[in-house]
Design a protein around this motif. Structure first.
Motif, PDB file in Angstrom:
ATOM      1  N   UNK A  47       0.834  -1.205   0.000  1.00 61.20           N
ATOM      2  CA  UNK A  47       0.000   0.000   0.000  1.00 61.20           C
ATOM      3  C   UNK A  47       0.869   1.255   0.000  1.00 61.20           C
ATOM      4  N   UNK A  48       1.956   1.223   0.754  1.00 56.81           N
ATOM      5  CA  UNK A  48       2.877   2.373   0.784  1.00 56.81           C
ATOM      6  C   UNK A  48       3.480   2.605  -0.599  1.00 56.81           C
ATOM      7  N   UNK A  49       3.872   1.513  -1.271  1.00 58.82           N
ATOM      8  CA  UNK A  49       4.478   1.643  -2.598  1.00 58.82           C
ATOM      9  C   UNK A  49       3.452   2.105  -3.625  1.00 58.82           C
ATOM     10  N   UNK A  63      -8.271   3.899   3.131  1.00 54.20           N
ATOM     11  CA  UNK A  63      -7.409   2.847   2.545  1.00 54.20           C
ATOM     12  C   UNK A  63      -8.167   1.555   2.283  1.00 54.20           C
ATOM     13  N   UNK A  64      -9.041   1.572   1.290  1.00 53.89           N
ATOM     14  CA  UNK A  64      -9.826   0.376   0.973  1.00 53.89           C
ATOM     15  C   UNK A  64      -8.919  -0.803   0.632  1.00 53.89           C
ATOM     16  N   UNK A  65      -7.928  -0.562  -0.240  1.00 49.57           N
ATOM     17  CA  UNK A  65      -7.065  -1.660  -0.694  1.00 49.57           C
ATOM     18  C   UNK A  65      -6.309  -2.286   0.465  1.00 49.57           C
ATOM     19  N   UNK A  66      -5.843  -1.467   1.398  1.00 45.07           N
ATOM     20  CA  UNK A  66      -5.129  -1.994   2.560  1.00 45.07           C
ATOM     21  C   UNK A  66      -6.057  -2.818   3.441  1.00 45.07           C
ATOM     22  N   UNK A  67      -7.276  -2.352   3.657  1.00 41.42           N
ATOM     23  CA  UNK A  67      -8.231  -3.094   4.494  1.00 41.42           C
ATOM     24  C   UNK A  67      -8.597  -4.433   3.858  1.00 41.42           C
TER      25      UNK A  67
END
Length: 364
Positions: free
Chosen positions: A56-58, A74-78
């Motif tokens: 997610x950071x990248x 942060x949908x993708x991180x969740x």
């Protein structure tokens, strides 16, 4: 936290190598796929969550040419973190409540992922979800597809020089006029007055207006501008998002040995991908404005979804009736061969163990 983000972004290749090595070693942990595998699965889930955070950071690295995503949630991180925890939830629920009641917990986790994906689908302007929403779908500045609807009178080639004679590959006159226009722009740059070049010193920074995200499409705008194709695209994406939850609910009701969940899930996949493929087909020139053009990443996503159909041979009852017999017969044939027989035995053991976990074969 900012220092860690900068380190990950500057050393992303090194981070990816470490993550691949660590995740690969987890398959060799003792008691993996055994009756007491909570410990190994907890280690695997922890490494998976760390990997998801790094990715997610990248993926959210700010760049000059990329418009930042419109949503700060942060949908993708969740979604990635929930996928990593799901296997641990399955293992703990199975050991504490048994094989039948574990599906209640899996329904909850799949419902949570479904809600997150539907929210991301809506908040992202109804663009195709990449890797189930784990990878942000950020358009290039020149991309003009479903997620970048052009209003009447607006230049669709956002980010390029505004030019009345825009190049049209189907119009030779337009191509020639575009070339002449570019030649005129080049001539003006070459013949610019000396005082202009003196004002622009070497190394000076020319300020450019910041890129601003375009207005997100809505259901009404998609259906009005894309018509039937837009409706098919929305149907295909919605079915893709709902398919895992539908499958788990049918398994909870009928069991893993019933063909009903297997056939229903396959039918939903076929209808969903068929609708998406039909929506993205090229139309006649007179209907070209209703085309839904996909980016390179979205075309790769469609190919990835087709490859996920291979998981159907690993799901019960198809696996128990056909695939397992083929694996065991292959193992018996290769068993007398030195080294190869040992490797085959270990590979079959890992496949049989992974198949017992819904989360490894869910494709969600």
């Amino acid at each position: 936290m900012e220092a860690y983000k900068n380190w990950v972004r500057q050393n992303k290749d090194y981070v990816h190598s470490l993550e691949s090595l660590a995740n690969g070693l987890t398959w060799l942990l003792p008691e993996r796929f055994s009756a007491s595998e909570i410990g190994p699965e907890a280690v695997t889930s922890t490494l998976g969550i760390i990997t998801a955070i790094n990715e997610y950071i990248i993926d959210t690295t700010p760049t000059v040419s990329r418009v930042p995503p419109p949503s700060s949630f942060p949908y993708s991180l969740c979604i990635s973190a929930l996928k990593e925890v799901e296997t641990l939830v399955e293992v703990v629920a199975q050991q504490l409540y048994g094989d039948e009641k574990k599906w209640n917990f899996l329904v909850i986790t799949e419902a949570s992922k479904t809600l997150l994906r539907l929210a991301l689908f809506r908040d992202g302007g109804y663009k195709m979800l990449l890797h189930g929403g784990e990878t942000p779908n950020i358009d290039e500045p020149s991309y003009n597809g479903l997620g970048d609807l052009v209003k009447p009178g607006e230049n669709p080639r956002h980010g390029f020089h505004d030019n009345h004679y825009s190049e049209n590959p189907l119009n030779r006159e337009g191509t020639a006029m575009a070339a002449l226009s570019r030649f005129g722009e080049t001539a003006r740059m070459v013949n610019s007055p000396p005082w202009l070049s003196r004002t622009q010193q070497p190394g000076s920074i020319v300020e450019t207006p910041p890129l601003t995200p375009k207005e997100k499409p809505t259901l009404n705008s998609i259906l009005s501008e894309k018509g039937f194709c837009g409706g098919l695209f929305l149907l295909g994406e919605t079915l893709f998002i709902l398919r895992p939850l539908i499958y788990v609910m049918f398994v909870r009701k009928y069991g893993t040995r019933s063909w009903i969940p297997w056939l229903v899930s396959l039918s939903v996949d076929l209808v969903g991908l068929g609708a998406t493929s039909q929506a993205t087909k090229s139309r006649q020139p007179m209907h070209a404005h209703k085309d839904i053009r996909l980016s390179v990443a979205e075309k790769d996503e469609l190919r990835r979804r087709k490859m996920l159909w291979a998981l159907y041979i690993m799901r019960d009852p198809f696996f128990h009736k056909y695939t397992r017999r083929k694996l065991e017969s292959t193992q018996r044939v290769l068993e007398p061969i030195p080294v190869i027989g040992l490797l085959t035995e270990k590979l079959v053991e890992l496949i049989l163990g992974a198949q017992t976990r819904y989360t490894y074969m869910s494709g969600s």
